[in-house]
Design an enzyme around this catalytic site. Structure first.
Site, mmCIF file in Angstrom:
data_model
loop_
_atom_site.group_PDB
_atom_site.id
_atom_site.type_symbol
_atom_site.label_atom_id
_atom_site.label_comp_id
_atom_site.label_asym_id
_atom_site.label_seq_id
_atom_site.Cartn_x
_atom_site.Cartn_y
_atom_site.Cartn_z
ATOM 1 N N ASP A 365 0.823 -1.213 0.000
ATOM 2 C CA ASP A 365 0.000 0.000 0.000
ATOM 3 C C ASP A 365 0.862 1.269 0.000
ATOM 4 O O ASP A 365 1.984 1.263 0.496
ATOM 5 C CB ASP A 365 -0.862 -0.041 1.281
ATOM 6 C CG ASP A 365 -2.141 0.727 1.121
ATOM 7 O OD1 ASP A 365 -2.241 1.509 0.166
ATOM 8 O OD2 ASP A 365 -3.037 0.550 1.970
ATOM 9 N N ASP A 476 -5.980 -6.968 -2.694
ATOM 10 C CA ASP A 476 -6.503 -6.885 -1.339
ATOM 11 C C ASP A 476 -7.983 -6.527 -1.354
ATOM 12 O O ASP A 476 -8.516 -6.021 -2.355
ATOM 13 C CB ASP A 476 -5.699 -5.807 -0.591
ATOM 14 C CG ASP A 476 -5.641 -6.041 0.908
ATOM 15 O OD1 ASP A 476 -6.428 -6.868 1.410
ATOM 16 O OD2 ASP A 476 -4.820 -5.396 1.577
ATOM 17 N N ASP A 546 -3.107 -11.530 8.445
ATOM 18 C CA ASP A 546 -2.214 -10.420 8.794
ATOM 19 C C ASP A 546 -1.496 -10.696 10.106
ATOM 20 O O ASP A 546 -0.663 -9.901 10.533
ATOM 21 C CB ASP A 546 -3.007 -9.116 8.895
ATOM 22 C CG ASP A 546 -3.036 -8.388 7.560
ATOM 23 O OD1 ASP A 546 -2.382 -8.857 6.611
ATOM 24 O OD2 ASP A 546 -3.727 -7.366 7.454
#
Ligand code: DGJ
Length: 729
Positions: A365, A476, A546
């Protein structure tokens, strides 16, 4: 091994599995048997009903045969007559509102030409795959139903789906439609499922069946962290190594897996689209395909079932050039840099990758629009020129000179309210006029049921990938669907929005796979929020969670490996203390936990000491050496317990090589002797421990086992590398 029709029976015969159906005297399709392979069909099978029920089924009872439907086992149970259990489909004729079905057998076809549900992922044909289509018809409702069965005989796996077609003049509204039903004669199973939430995905659970309905599913628009669309029915006594089990695997959107144990102890098992807020209008001549439900069977415990599931994914599901190629060792920038990325940072990391042996650098990101935090820019897929003045191409070229390939992160299904895209098209997100638009991580969901939105995403992605500089994409999806309503659909079609969303998503992904087959694609939805067979028709690997803590990962990876082969499950060595839960673990332990899966890194290499970098280089060398055995290898869990807590063992076997790993996160005083039975070897081959030279037959490595070297302290892990030295007849 094939599909045959013998009299009124259909026999789907795998290597070790049989699935049998019968066209009943009532012209309905009855489920007869699913289990260990049968050589022939004993034609008395269907008459095994207990005495009282048998008499009634045969009509010797004054009651009408039509009253006895709930005694029978069906492939497509219908609604509205005397079967009061869950139906395979439900809907209404628009003209008179009738919802009583009567679907009778109308023919069949057996072919080696495999079909897939329209616009959806499906089992691909390979050698010896065959398809059976059984046609059912309801003349009064002018409805025809086709039950599709695709058999992979080598793998003992069947993919099922259903097509419903409106043959009449009036419209028909479907509001419930299952991909498949299996009516087991008895309900003596327990149910193995994987549940959790973000950071705690793939937490296994085993429950007994009780009378009534057990239901697992998702209404979040994606298959979800909460309940995986994969489940296993376990016969009593089934463990990792032995016993019968049945696997069920579904697709990417709202789903339901439901199990009804009825008053006679029989069990109806169904999987399909979640019926909540689902409807589909079928106009004259229109048809609807359900997603596929994968079924697999093993009589050799959960490890046997995993062999079926892994082979099915490898041979029939995963596509792209990387489907059968070794995945590169990568470093992802997320936990090391978060949003603080730019060309210079990537150059530094690229140098560290080259020094340590990492092959690919993934820019996560933060590279596009004005994305310095999670508060803006989703939808504006234009590189940030302040961070990357020469564009992504310049960074990719510079990395290439260092011998490192480049990957990027995208989240194309989303839009930030603070973005140029949202300012230009505020109606492009899912929303209900006049209602609040729930923001989640400051973002809204684009309405993928709209073709123009899907086209916009495809064009944005083409702009990124068309110069061929990017080798990898991490896709994502960081929120769930709320306020599901589409500006482009009429009122009577609003119940179609969620499924049309998934069809839109599949269209984008299909475009990527077809146009850029060389891309390595990683599936992510805040970790494992959409980890399913549907997604892996497009992606060659998936970010499991995550949560990068080694101890938590042991449990998750162990459970995920029931359904997914090791090269699919990505596992990264992360920084310490761990960013999610703060645990402090040695680098060697964190790395070992990743090594028998698709391993990589997620930390800032430029902040590591010389000693640590030397250790990383050694670890990378071993990961690369072992991945030739791990990726594409046969994977086995080594603990008998299907839900291990304290110790974990895994093994990969490929060609003449085998590698086993043993992990015990916490030390225990005076615990039992450690002998780990190596279950994945060939009984009649001799294997040498490469380190010690010790040689034993495969069956002895299984029965005597491997004894790791005891060491005091927590976070114990050790590997054993074996080489096959002799194959006996
Ligand atoms: C959620 C993902 O799971 C992370 O790995 C990371 O890519 C972030 N999103 C980026 O926003």
């Amino acid at each position: 091994m094939s599909i045959t029709k013998i009299g009124k029976y259909f026999h789907l015969q795998g290597k070790k599995m049989s699935y049998v159906m019968e066209i009943g005297s009532d012209e309905m399709l009855h489920h007869v048997y699913w289990g260990n392979q049968l050589d022939q069909i004993p034609t008395v099978l269907y008459d095994r009903a207990p005495y009282r029920r048998q008499k009634r089924i045969e009509g010797r009872n004054p009651d009408s045969v039509e009253c006895t439907r709930e005694f029978s086992h069906y492939e497509c149970p219908i609604y509205g007559t005397s079967d009061f259990r869950l139906p395979a489909l439900h809907g209404r004729n628009e003209k008179n509102g009738a919802s009583v079905f009567d679907l009778r057998y109308a023919g069949y076809n057996i072919t080696d030409k495999i079909t897939q549900p329209k616009g959806m992922p499906g089992m691909m044909a390979c050698e010896r795959t065959q398809q059976l289509d059984v046609y059912l018809k309801d003349t009064l409702l002018s409805l025809s139903v086709t039950l599709h069965y695709i058999l992979s005989p080598e793998i003992d796996c069947i993919a099922r789906y259903m097509t419903v077609k409106n043959d009449g003049l009036e419209g028909f509204i479907l509001n419930e439609v299952m991909s498949a039903t299996i009516d087991f004669e008895d309900g003596n199973f327990s149910l193995y499922t994987l549940n959790g939430t973000t950071l705690r995905e793939f937490t296994p659970d085993i429950r007994a069946f009780h009378p009534g309905v057990t239901l697992l599913g998702s209404t979040r628009g994606s298959s979800s962290h909460q309940h995986s669309p994969n489940a296993v029915l376990l016969r009593q006594g089934t463990d990792t190594f032995q016993g019968e089990c049945y696997g069920l695997s579904l697709h990417s959107g709202n789903f339901v897996l439901r199990f009804e144990k009825d008053c006679y102890g029989s069990c109806r098992v169904q999987g399909g689209i979640h019926p909540l807020d689902f409807s589909w209008l079928l106009q004259e001549g229109e048809s609807f395909d359900t997603p596929q439900l994968f079924l697999s069977y093993s009589s050799q415990g959960l490890n046997g079932l995993s062999q079926c599931q892994h082979s099915a994914l490898r041979r029939h599901v995963v596509r792209g050039d990387y489907a059968n190629k070794e995945r590169p060792l990568l470093l992802n920038t997320w936990e090391g840099c978060y949003f603080d990325v730019n060309h210079e940072r990537l150059m530094e990391l690229g140098d560290a990758c080259r020094e340590t042996g990492i092959e690919l650098l993934v820019l996560d990101d933060g590279w596009f629009g004005k994305r310095d935090s999670a508060s803006s820019s989703l939808g504006d897929w234009i590189v940030n020129k302040e961070k990357f003045p020469g564009g992504l191409a310049q960074t990719a070229d510079a990395l290439k000179e260092k011998g490192i390939r480049m990957g990027i992160w995208v989240e194309p299904e989303m839009v930030s309210p603070n973005s140029d895209l949202y300012r230009a098209h505020p109606d492009w997100c899912l929303h209900v006029p006049g209602r609040v638009r729930t923001e989640w991580r400051n973002q809204l969901v684009l309405d993928l049921s709209r073709p123009e939105v899907v086209d916009y995403i495809i064009q944005s992605l083409d702009r990124i990938f068309q110069d061929g500089k990017i080798s990898f994409v991490k896709w994502d999806m960081n929120r769930r669907l709320t306020e599901v309503w589409s500006q482009s659909l009429p009122a009577e079609r609003q119940g179609e929005t969620r499924h049309r969303y998934i069809l839109g998503l599949y269209r984008i992904l299909e475009h990527l796979v077809q146009t850029y087959p060389y891309l390595l694609m990683e599936n992510c939805a805040s970790g494992g929020g959409r980890y399913d067979y549907g997604m892996f028709h497009y992606f060659q690997q998936g970010w499991l969670s995550d949560n990068t803590d080694g101890v938590c990962r042991l449990k998750m990876q162990n459970a995920a490996s029931v359904f997914y082969p090791p090269e699919i499950i990505t596992s990264h060595v992360a920084a310490c203390p761990n960013h999610q839960i703060g645990r402090v673990t040695p680098l060697s332990f964190r790395a070992d936990v990743c090594t028998l899966f698709n391993s990589g890194y997620e930390l800032d290499l430029t902040k590591m000491s010389k000693e640590e970098l030397d250790e990383v280089s050694k670890i990378c060398g071993r990961m690369k050496e072992l991945r030739t055995t791990v990726q594409g290898g046969n994977f086995f869990r080594l603990t008998r317990d299907v839900m291990p807590e304290k110790e974990f063992g895994w093994m990969c076997v490929k060609g003449n090589r085998a590698v086993a790993g043993y992990f015990r996160p916490y030390c225990e005083a005076e615990s039992a002797y450690w002998h780990i039975g190596l279950n994945g070897l060939e009984d009649t081959a001799r294997y040498r421990d490469i380190a010690s030279g010790l040689e034993m037959m495969g069956r002895d490595w299984k029965n005597i086992g491997w004894r790791p070297n005891w060491r005091e302290g927590d976070y114990f892990s050790e590997f054993l590398l074996l080489e096959k030295v002799e194959q006996l007849p």
